[in-house]
Design a protein around this motif. Structure first.
Motif, PDB file in Angstrom:
ATOM      1  N   GLU A 173      61.737  59.291  80.131  1.00 60.86           N
ATOM      2  CA  GLU A 173      62.005  58.939  78.931  1.00 60.86           C
ATOM      3  C   GLU A 173      63.343  59.147  78.611  1.00 60.86           C
ATOM      4  O   GLU A 173      64.265  58.564  78.143  1.00 60.86           O
ATOM      5  N   TRP A 222      65.243  56.957  80.801  1.00 64.30           N
ATOM      6  CA  TRP A 222      65.575  55.382  80.431  1.00 64.30           C
ATOM      7  C   TRP A 222      66.499  55.407  79.044  1.00 64.30           C
ATOM      8  O   TRP A 222      67.118  53.970  79.273  1.00 64.30           O
ATOM      9  N   THR A 262      54.486  51.532  90.987  1.00 59.41           N
ATOM     10  CA  THR A 262      52.950  51.935  89.521  1.00 59.41           C
ATOM     11  C   THR A 262      52.740  51.367  88.761  1.00 59.41           C
ATOM     12  O   THR A 262      53.490  50.745  88.272  1.00 59.41           O
ATOM     13  N   ASP A 263      51.450  51.789  88.248  1.00 55.75           N
ATOM     14  CA  ASP A 263      51.012  50.875  86.702  1.00 55.75           C
ATOM     15  C   ASP A 263      51.220  52.077  85.757  1.00 55.75           C
ATOM     16  O   ASP A 263      51.184  51.763  83.996  1.00 55.75           O
ATOM     17  N   ASP A 264      52.063  53.131  86.318  1.00 58.34           N
ATOM     18  CA  ASP A 264      52.472  53.827  84.513  1.00 58.34           C
ATOM     19  C   ASP A 264      53.738  52.802  83.611  1.00 58.34           C
ATOM     20  O   ASP A 264      54.270  52.404  84.169  1.00 58.34           O
ATOM     21  N   ALA A 265      53.103  53.301  82.546  1.00 56.65           N
ATOM     22  CA  ALA A 265      53.791  52.659  82.115  1.00 56.65           C
ATOM     23  C   ALA A 265      55.945  53.091  81.772  1.00 56.65           C
ATOM     24  O   ALA A 265      56.307  52.547  81.524  1.00 56.65           O
ATOM     25  N   SER A 266      55.733  54.090  81.323  1.00 56.29           N
ATOM     26  CA  SER A 266      57.596  54.909  80.614  1.00 56.29           C
ATOM     27  C   SER A 266      57.246  54.294  82.506  1.00 56.29           C
ATOM     28  O   SER A 266      59.201  54.401  82.288  1.00 56.29           O
ATOM     29  N   GLU A 267      56.976  54.657  84.125  1.00 59.44           N
ATOM     30  CA  GLU A 267      58.115  54.496  84.552  1.00 59.44           C
ATOM     31  C   GLU A 267      58.771  52.303  84.776  1.00 59.44           C
ATOM     32  O   GLU A 267      59.657  52.660  85.242  1.00 59.44           O
ATOM     33  N   THR A 268      57.646  51.790  84.683  1.00 59.82           N
ATOM     34  CA  THR A 268      57.679  50.087  84.542  1.00 59.82           C
ATOM     35  C   THR A 268      58.731  50.258  83.348  1.00 59.82           C
ATOM     36  O   THR A 268      59.966  49.140  83.494  1.00 59.82           O
ATOM     37  N   SER A 269      58.941  50.858  82.205  1.00 57.27           N
ATOM     38  CA  SER A 269      59.593  50.822  80.827  1.00 57.27           C
ATOM     39  C   SER A 269      61.264  51.359  82.336  1.00 57.27           C
ATOM     40  O   SER A 269      62.372  50.518  81.457  1.00 57.27           O
ATOM     41  N   GLU A 320      62.865  48.253  83.863  1.00 54.76           N
ATOM     42  CA  GLU A 320      62.616  47.083  82.977  1.00 54.76           C
ATOM     43  C   GLU A 320      64.572  48.157  82.714  1.00 54.76           C
ATOM     44  O   GLU A 320      65.070  46.774  82.731  1.00 54.76           O
TER      45      GLU A 320
END
Length: 419
Positions: free
Chosen positions: A63, A66, A94-101, A104
């Protein structure tokens, strides 16, 4: 980008304030981090290196990184682009939402930096895992330099990437793009077809050259409602007589679902040409089913009446008023429904043509109170300083007529009272 920090005081550049903001960013809650990021963005170049250090720390809270990526995207510095590109290149997908965010946001930050990010983003298209992020970032930049890299992914196996590229390319007027958009009309993905339609709808200059109406017409019958509706909107934007014919054919087809018919009527109303208005009149007057036996017919009449009332071009408003007056004076089965008469009155009021005065006055004799009050509202809209005598004065004069029908006399009296 200009120097957005030139007017800031020296206090905003102090190392102590920088350290405080960095500490708050690293250890605060979401709101504290948000406030710290805003403060860091105001500090200028003094904040760039400490922020890059956090961005490159793979052990740091995702975070926090981010927020750092988001903040770096607001700086016009040569050091920022490589840092953001490096984050994307070294990321573990990975499928980790925080990493994808985080990825992005890094891509979005690059897009915010504008044309300086086009070349590195184009290079990232070679990486299959990063291609979605790079494509999305290129699509946001909206500069002609992005056309070439975006064209390189229009045939990608991922439909999301194709749709993203087609959506962005559709906003440019470049000779390479129209053939790509035409080809995309037959894409297996509905989202790609939809974006291709939107792009071609902006190219009214190519209607004849690409035979756009003929290209778009099959999409009216697309199995996906969002594609069909977009084709209707596109044809309304092109607005040719051929486009009118295509829309009418769909509206009158017995196999077309009601919701699609209604969208087609709305699109036809937006065109506001003589041929479009003539077709609206034809549909309105030739469908003579009893509204109680054919609810779809009633819905279509309702949509046409409302659409005629929204006409904006002066010549279209005159024609629409004439059609509604003629409809009101006819014995059309739909007029058995009070709602239809209310809508006609409202539409005539919106059009504001004084020629609707007499038909609206006659409607004051209606037995339904709701119809009477809609008529009164419409008559008020007809009032204008250009009309002499005024609508109110005309009603007063009519009220004195000795041979007035009792129902009409009562309706006029109510109108004068309500005025």
């Amino acid at each position: 980008m200009g120097d957005q920090f030139s007017n800031l005081s020296d206090d905003n550049q102090s190392p102590a304030l920088l350290s405080q903001a960095i500490a708050q960013l690293e250890s605060g809650d979401f709101q504290h981090r948000w406030d710290a990021a805003k403060q860091l963005a105001k500090m200028g170049t003094i904040a760039i290196n400490p922020l890059i250090a956090i961005l490159e720390d793979e052990e740091a809270d995702p975070e926090v990184r981010w927020f750092v990526a988001r903040t770096l995207g607001q700086f016009n510095s040569d050091a920022v682009v490589p840092a953001l590109v490096n984050l994307l290149q070294t990321a573990k997908i990975t499928d980790d939402a925080s990493e994808t965010s985080l990825l992005e946001m890094a891509a979005t930050a690059l897009a915010n930096l504008g044309t300086s990010a086009v070349e590195p983003l184009g290079a990232l298209l070679e990486n299959e895992q990063l291609k979605p992020f790079a494509t999305a970032a290129l699509a946001q930049i909206r500069h002609s330099e992005t056309i070439t890299p975006l064209l390189s992914v229009v045939n990608d196996s991922n439909p999301k990437i194709r749709a993203c590229a087609i959506e962005a390319l559709g906003s440019f007027h470049d000779w390479r793009i129209p053939p790509v958009l035409v080809k995309a009309l037959n894409d297996p993905s509905a989202s790609v077809r939809k974006e291709a339609i939107i792009g071609l709808s902006r190219r009214g200059d190519l209607v004849a050259e690409l035979n756009l109406v003929e290209q778009l017409q099959p999409l009216l019958w697309d199995i996906r409602p969002q594609v069909s509706q977009q084709a209707q909107i596109a044809l309304s934007r092109l607005g040719t007589d051929q486009a009118v014919v295509a829309l009418v054919e769909q509206i009158l087809s017995t196999t077309t679902p009601l919701t699609v018919k209604l969208n087609g009527v709305r699109s036809l109303c937006w065109i506001e040409t003589l041929s479009a208005i003539d077709q609206l009149q034809h549909i309105l007057f030739t469908s003579l089913d009893q509204p109680t036996s054919n609810p779809s017919s009633f819905s279509i009449h309702q949509e046409i009446i409302q659409g005629l009332g929204r006409m904006s071009k002066p010549e279209a408003k005159i024609l629409a008023s004439q059609i509604l007056v003629e409809f009101l004076q006819s014995q059309h089965p739909s007029l058995q429904i009070p709602t239809i008469k209310q809508l006609v009155a409202l539409s005539l009021g919106q059009l504001g043509n004084i020629t609707a005065f007499d038909p609206l006055v006659q409607l004051l004799a209606d037995s339904e109170t709701t119809v009477q009050f809609h008529c009164i509202a419409a008559l008020k809209q007809l009032d204008s300083p250009l009309n002499s005598p005024s609508v109110y004065e005309r009603l007063q004069q009519l009220a004195q007529h000795p041979n007035l029908d009792p129902c009409l006399k009562q309706g006029i009296a109510i109108a004068l009272t309500e005025w």
